[in-house]
Motif scaffolding. Structure first.
Motif, PDB file in Angstrom:
ATOM      1  N   LYS A  43      16.754   4.437   2.046  1.00 50.87           N
ATOM      2  CA  LYS A  43      16.791   5.631   2.886  1.00 50.87           C
ATOM      3  C   LYS A  43      15.907   5.552   4.127  1.00 50.87           C
ATOM      4  N   VAL A  44      14.921   4.679   4.091  1.00 50.63           N
ATOM      5  CA  VAL A  44      13.970   4.554   5.194  1.00 50.63           C
ATOM      6  C   VAL A  44      14.059   3.133   5.739  1.00 50.63           C
ATOM      7  N   LYS A  45      13.969   2.999   7.036  1.00 53.64           N
ATOM      8  CA  LYS A  45      14.043   1.677   7.667  1.00 53.64           C
ATOM      9  C   LYS A  45      12.824   0.833   7.291  1.00 53.64           C
ATOM     10  N   ILE A  74      -1.809   3.091   6.430  1.00 55.21           N
ATOM     11  CA  ILE A  74      -2.574   3.236   5.191  1.00 55.21           C
ATOM     12  C   ILE A  74      -3.642   2.146   5.123  1.00 55.21           C
ATOM     13  N   LYS A  75      -3.275   0.937   5.548  1.00 55.07           N
ATOM     14  CA  LYS A  75      -4.224  -0.187   5.564  1.00 55.07           C
ATOM     15  C   LYS A  75      -5.435   0.157   6.434  1.00 55.07           C
ATOM     16  N   ILE A  83       8.647   1.646   6.988  1.00 56.85           N
ATOM     17  CA  ILE A  83       7.803   1.370   5.833  1.00 56.85           C
ATOM     18  C   ILE A  83       6.641   0.474   6.240  1.00 56.85           C
ATOM     19  N   ARG A  84       6.916  -0.559   7.022  1.00 54.66           N
ATOM     20  CA  ARG A  84       5.847  -1.451   7.486  1.00 54.66           C
ATOM     21  C   ARG A  84       4.828  -0.693   8.323  1.00 54.66           C
ATOM     22  N   GLN A  85       5.326   0.197   9.164  1.00 51.97           N
ATOM     23  CA  GLN A  85       4.435   0.989  10.013  1.00 51.97           C
ATOM     24  C   GLN A  85       3.549   1.903   9.162  1.00 51.97           C
ATOM     25  N   LEU A 115       0.811  -1.213   0.000  1.00 52.55           N
ATOM     26  CA  LEU A 115       0.000   0.000   0.000  1.00 52.55           C
ATOM     27  C   LEU A 115       0.846   1.266   0.000  1.00 52.55           C
ATOM     28  N   TRP A 116       1.952   1.249   0.723  1.00 51.46           N
ATOM     29  CA  TRP A 116       2.826   2.423   0.769  1.00 51.46           C
ATOM     30  C   TRP A 116       3.353   2.743  -0.622  1.00 51.46           C
TER      31      TRP A 116
END
Length: 151
Positions: free
Chosen positions: A92-94, A105-106, A98-100, A68-69
């Motif tokens: 660049k992002v952990k 978004i979910k 991203i999972r968070q 979704l991200w």
């Protein structure tokens, strides 16, 4: 070498070996699952999903909520004609961040239209290969199976 007792997995391994032009013994089956299915590894830098048509659709439906991200950023950039690629974030992002973000978004989607309309619409536009083939967004067909390169 990990030999499968599952005859369908062996058929998939053989199809992938023919597609790649390699000996089937060089292909390893993953221990875990991605989008509900086992992957195959070739060497240390290639991974593939080998799926029937129904499995590929199911895997793509499962992939929607995990990406979704990515879908959100791609849509936003396309809408505003911005020359940027969400995949560039990966270095660049952990992964945890991203999972968070994906989980948040979910939640928004579940509280609005729900996940099912999004899944159906994405697949109705032929996005199965984009969802499953991270490496090249290509869907290949070999011996009754669809092959997607993950990396």
């Amino acid at each position: 070498m990990h030999k499968s007792q599952d005859p369908v997995m062996e058929q998939k391994r053989e199809a992938l070996a023919r597609f790649l032009g390699v000996d089937k013994t060089t292909l390893r089956i993953s221990n875990g699952h991605l989008y509900g299915f086992k992957a195959f590894f070739h060497g240390s830098d290639e991974a593939y999903l080998v799926l029937s048509d129904a499995e590929a659709t199911q895997a793509a439906e499962n992939a929607v909520q995990d990406k979704l991200w990515l879908i959100s950023l791609e849509s936003l950039f396309a809408y505003f004609d911005i020359d940027a690629y969400p995949a560039d974030l990966l270095g660049k992002v952990k992964t945890k961040e991203i999972r968070q973000a994906n989980e948040e978004i979910k939640k928004l989607i579940y509280h609005t239209c729900g996940m099912e309309p999004l899944r159906k619409r994405m697949l109705s536009y032929g996005n199965r290969k984009n969802l499953l083939a991270d490496h090249d967004q290509s869907e290949h067909y070999q011996d009754g199976f669809f092959i997607y390169r993950l990396y």
